[in-house]
Design a protein around this motif. Structure first.
Motif, PDB file in Angstrom:
ATOM      1  N   GLN A 178       3.975   6.318  -4.984  1.00 51.45           N
ATOM      2  CA  GLN A 178       4.036   6.494  -6.438  1.00 51.45           C
ATOM      3  C   GLN A 178       2.937   7.444  -6.912  1.00 51.45           C
ATOM      4  O   GLN A 178       3.161   8.282  -7.782  1.00 51.45           O
ATOM      5  CB  GLN A 178       3.899   5.143  -7.137  1.00 51.45           C
ATOM      6  CG  GLN A 178       4.080   5.214  -8.645  1.00 51.45           C
ATOM      7  CD  GLN A 178       5.445   5.728  -9.041  1.00 51.45           C
ATOM      8  OE1 GLN A 178       6.465   5.181  -8.616  1.00 51.45           O
ATOM      9  NE2 GLN A 178       5.494   6.786  -9.846  1.00 51.45           N
ATOM     10  N   ALA A 179       1.743   7.315  -6.335  1.00 45.64           N
ATOM     11  CA  ALA A 179       0.653   8.235  -6.687  1.00 45.64           C
ATOM     12  C   ALA A 179       1.023   9.668  -6.345  1.00 45.64           C
ATOM     13  O   ALA A 179       0.731  10.602  -7.113  1.00 45.64           O
ATOM     14  CB  ALA A 179      -0.633   7.824  -5.961  1.00 45.64           C
ATOM     15  N   ALA A 180       1.686   9.863  -5.208  1.00 42.04           N
ATOM     16  CA  ALA A 180       2.125  11.212  -4.825  1.00 42.04           C
ATOM     17  C   ALA A 180       3.156  11.744  -5.809  1.00 42.04           C
ATOM     18  O   ALA A 180       3.128  12.928  -6.178  1.00 42.04           O
ATOM     19  CB  ALA A 180       2.695  11.190  -3.407  1.00 42.04           C
ATOM     20  N   ALA A 181       4.080  10.892  -6.250  1.00 42.54           N
ATOM     21  CA  ALA A 181       5.083  11.316  -7.227  1.00 42.54           C
ATOM     22  C   ALA A 181       4.447  11.654  -8.565  1.00 42.54           C
ATOM     23  O   ALA A 181       4.890  12.572  -9.268  1.00 42.54           O
ATOM     24  CB  ALA A 181       6.134  10.221  -7.400  1.00 42.54           C
ATOM     25  N   ASP A 182       3.392  10.920  -8.920  1.00 40.98           N
ATOM     26  CA  ASP A 182       2.729  11.127 -10.208  1.00 40.98           C
ATOM     27  C   ASP A 182       1.805  12.342 -10.207  1.00 40.98           C
ATOM     28  O   ASP A 182       1.453  12.844 -11.286  1.00 40.98           O
ATOM     29  CB  ASP A 182       1.904   9.890 -10.581  1.00 40.98           C
ATOM     30  CG  ASP A 182       2.763   8.680 -10.914  1.00 40.98           C
ATOM     31  OD1 ASP A 182       3.967   8.871 -11.191  1.00 40.98           O
ATOM     32  OD2 ASP A 182       2.238   7.549 -10.872  1.00 40.98           O
ATOM     33  N   PHE A 209       0.838  -1.206   0.000  1.00 41.31           N
ATOM     34  CA  PHE A 209       0.000   0.000   0.000  1.00 41.31           C
ATOM     35  C   PHE A 209       0.872   1.256   0.000  1.00 41.31           C
ATOM     36  O   PHE A 209       0.621   2.205  -0.745  1.00 41.31           O
ATOM     37  CB  PHE A 209      -0.905   0.024   1.240  1.00 41.31           C
ATOM     38  CG  PHE A 209      -2.055  -0.936   1.226  1.00 41.31           C
ATOM     39  CD1 PHE A 209      -2.372  -1.678   0.110  1.00 41.31           C
ATOM     40  CD2 PHE A 209      -2.836  -1.103   2.362  1.00 41.31           C
ATOM     41  CE1 PHE A 209      -3.440  -2.562   0.112  1.00 41.31           C
ATOM     42  CE2 PHE A 209      -3.909  -1.966   2.376  1.00 41.31           C
ATOM     43  CZ  PHE A 209      -4.214  -2.713   1.250  1.00 41.31           C
ATOM     44  N   LEU A 210       1.880   1.261   0.863  1.00 45.07           N
ATOM     45  CA  LEU A 210       2.748   2.423   0.995  1.00 45.07           C
ATOM     46  C   LEU A 210       3.439   2.748  -0.328  1.00 45.07           C
ATOM     47  O   LEU A 210       3.511   3.913  -0.737  1.00 45.07           O
ATOM     48  CB  LEU A 210       3.790   2.164   2.091  1.00 45.07           C
ATOM     49  CG  LEU A 210       4.806   3.267   2.351  1.00 45.07           C
ATOM     50  CD1 LEU A 210       4.139   4.524   2.886  1.00 45.07           C
ATOM     51  CD2 LEU A 210       5.881   2.766   3.334  1.00 45.07           C
ATOM     52  N   THR A 211       3.926   1.733  -1.003  1.00 48.79           N
ATOM     53  CA  THR A 211       4.595   1.934  -2.291  1.00 48.79           C
ATOM     54  C   THR A 211       3.650   2.543  -3.311  1.00 48.79           C
ATOM     55  O   THR A 211       4.018   3.475  -4.050  1.00 48.79           O
ATOM     56  CB  THR A 211       5.150   0.597  -2.812  1.00 48.79           C
ATOM     57  OG1 THR A 211       6.116   0.092  -1.885  1.00 48.79           O
ATOM     58  CG2 THR A 211       5.802   0.756  -4.175  1.00 48.79           C
ATOM     59  N   VAL A 212       2.429   2.039  -3.362  1.00 44.58           N
ATOM     60  CA  VAL A 212       1.440   2.559  -4.315  1.00 44.58           C
ATOM     61  C   VAL A 212       1.112   4.022  -4.016  1.00 44.58           C
ATOM     62  O   VAL A 212       1.026   4.858  -4.927  1.00 44.58           O
ATOM     63  CB  VAL A 212       0.159   1.694  -4.283  1.00 44.58           C
ATOM     64  CG1 VAL A 212      -0.947   2.328  -5.128  1.00 44.58           C
ATOM     65  CG2 VAL A 212       0.456   0.278  -4.783  1.00 44.58           C
TER      66      VAL A 212
END
Length: 248
Positions: A199-203, A193-196
């Motif tokens: 990544q959403a924050a980076a995107d 979950f944390l990784t996803v």
């Protein structure tokens, strides 16, 4: 006429710079992340955080991006959920009439099964042991939720430090009683979950990401997101003031 033309040109250039600066500023700002704990089928048992109130809260948080506790295939199919009833009752209808970027947080197969396997096996072995710890842990879990339901007077309380502390303690006891498989499975699931979310924050820099996730994951995600670079974790309980969660 030349004067007017010059003034018009200057205004146009200035507005252009303002627009570029605004866009650049938005891209340079980190994403705001809100971890919104849900209660699955228990929304029907908590009047202060009913299914209808959950809908109001999500809308009033004004997310740009929704990170959802479902697999991509289930999200695409809008599949029914026996446990996570907030999806067919609240979230899928919101998606049908909202304009959100949507991210599925649960892993697809074969990763789904690989992560859960040690967790499931450890719990099955623990239950099969039939020892006093099995009944004691079940009683503790029931008592924890009975106490929490008296505390959950509204959405803010479901997302506050008291709730997180109680569920952190619950998982510490479960891991001590059930063993390494419980601990490994829980850690790997939350890390996915944390990784996803990261990544959403980076995107989506400069945007607001609302993470809808079962209440037991709240303490873990808030702790680790608070330490993450490239995003800004907002205080969910502070955001969910009574004024915010009142119907429009």
């Amino acid at each position: 006429m030349r004067h007017r033309h010059w003034l018009s040109t200057v205004c146009t250039v200035l507005l252009g710079f303002t627009g570029v600066a605004g866009a650049t500023g938005a891209k340079s700002r980190p994403a705001d992340v809100v971890v919104l704990a849900t209660l699955h089928q228990m929304h029907a048992q908590v009047p202060g955080y009913s299914f209808d109130r959950l809908r109001q809260v999500i809308e009033q948080l004004h997310p740009d991006v929704l990170c959802l506790e479902v697999r991509a295939d289930k999200l695409a199919a809008r599949a029914p959920e026996q446990n996570k009833q907030e999806y067919p009752k609240v979230i899928y209808p919101l998606l049908a009439r909202g304009h959100y970027v949507v991210v599925a947080m649960e892993p697809s197969e074969p990763e789904y099964g690989a992560i859960l396997r040690p967790y499931v096996q450890a719990n099955a072995a623990f239950q099969a042991s039939g020892g006093a710890a099995v009944a004691a842990l079940a009683a503790y879990s029931d008592a924890t939720y009975a106490a929490l339901k008296t505390h959950w007077r509204d959405a803010a309380a479901v997302n506050d430090a008291t709730t997180d502390d109680m569920l952190r303690a619950k998982h510490a006891l479960q891991q001590a009683a059930i063993g390494a498989g419980e601990r490994e499975g829980w850690e790997r699931w939350n890390r996915h979950f944390l990784t996803v979310i990261k990544q959403a924050a980076a995107d989506h820099p400069g945007q607001r990401i609302v993470v809808t996730v079962g209440v037991e994951h709240g303490y873990w995600l808030r702790q680790h997101l608070a330490e993450a670079a490239g995003l800004r974790l907002l205080d969910t309980a502070a955001l969910l003031s009574p004024a915010l969660t009142q119907p429009d």
